[in-house]
Write a protein that holds these residues in place. Sequence first.
Motif, PDB file in Angstrom:
ATOM      1  N   PHE A   5      -7.642  -2.227  -3.071  1.00  0.00           N
ATOM      2  CA  PHE A   5      -6.406  -1.625  -2.573  1.00  0.00           C
ATOM      3  C   PHE A   5      -5.492  -1.195  -3.708  1.00  0.00           C
ATOM      4  N   LEU A   8      -6.843   2.025  -4.941  1.00  0.00           N
ATOM      5  CA  LEU A   8      -6.595   3.101  -3.989  1.00  0.00           C
ATOM      6  C   LEU A   8      -5.130   3.533  -4.019  1.00  0.00           C
ATOM      7  N   ILE A   9      -4.221   2.579  -4.090  1.00  0.00           N
ATOM      8  CA  ILE A   9      -2.799   2.911  -4.123  1.00  0.00           C
ATOM      9  C   ILE A   9      -2.456   3.658  -5.411  1.00  0.00           C
ATOM     10  N   ASP A 163      -3.841  -8.286  -3.751  1.00  0.00           N
ATOM     11  CA  ASP A 163      -4.452  -7.017  -3.397  1.00  0.00           C
ATOM     12  C   ASP A 163      -4.506  -6.832  -1.882  1.00  0.00           C
ATOM     13  N   MET A 164      -4.857  -7.892  -1.157  1.00  0.00           N
ATOM     14  CA  MET A 164      -4.887  -7.800   0.302  1.00  0.00           C
ATOM     15  C   MET A 164      -3.487  -7.534   0.845  1.00  0.00           C
ATOM     16  N   GLY A 167      -2.694  -3.946   0.365  1.00  0.00           N
ATOM     17  CA  GLY A 167      -3.398  -3.163   1.378  1.00  0.00           C
ATOM     18  C   GLY A 167      -2.714  -3.220   2.729  1.00  0.00           C
ATOM     19  N   TRP A 170       0.445  -1.161   2.599  1.00  0.00           N
ATOM     20  CA  TRP A 170       0.101   0.264   2.570  1.00  0.00           C
ATOM     21  C   TRP A 170      -0.273   0.754   3.969  1.00  0.00           C
ATOM     22  N   ILE A 171      -1.111  -0.010   4.667  1.00  0.00           N
ATOM     23  CA  ILE A 171      -1.504   0.367   6.028  1.00  0.00           C
ATOM     24  C   ILE A 171      -0.295   0.359   6.952  1.00  0.00           C
TER      25      ILE A 171
END
Length: 182
Positions: A5, A8-9, A163-164, A167, A170-171
Motif C-alpha cells: 500500500f 501504491l500510494i 501499511d495496512m 491502505g 486510502w480506500i
Amino acid sequence: MGFAFAHLITGWILGKIWEFLSKKKLDNVTWFCILFGAILPDMDLLLDWTIGLHTHRAITHSILFAILVGVLGYAIVSIVKRAVNDRSQKIEIIKSLNPKYIGVAFALGIISHLILDLSTGSDGVPLLWPLMYYFGNNGVYLREGVSNGFVPAFNNINEAIFDMGLGAVWILWFTIRGRLKP
C-alpha cells in the motif's frame, strides 16, 4: 522497506503530480501502469520465496530497470497499436493508447518505488546496478556480492500494520470521494 500500500500510494502521488503538471487527466491504462510499476520491483521477492534465489534489491531496484521496463512498455504498445491499426480492427482502447505515456508510466511507478525504499530502508537501494553501490539512510556504500536485502514481513510487523492502516485510509478516502462504491 515499504509494503504494497505504501508503494501504491507513493505511485499514486507521483501520478497526481504528473496530472497536475501536464494539466491532463490520465486514462485508466496509464494509471494501471503507474500502480503496477510501483509494486513491480518487489516481484523479485517471488524468486526469494519460491526458489530461495535471494535477488531482492538487485536489478529490479535500479534506474536501469526503470528505463528498461519503460522502453519495453513503449515498444510493446507501439507494436500492438501498429498491428491493430494495420488490420483496422475495432479495438478502441488499444488505438487510444499513447506509447510514450505507457513507457513513462511504468518508469514513473518504478521510480516511486525506489524513492520510497530510499527514504524508508537502511538496506540501501542499488540505483546504479550492476555497480554494487547502495544508496540509503546510511549514505552510499559498496556491497560485495549479490544483494540479499530480503527481510520477511513477519520480522517487520509494525511496518506491515502501518501499511495496512495506510491502505485502509486510502480506500476510505476513495469511498468518501465517491470513487469506490461500497
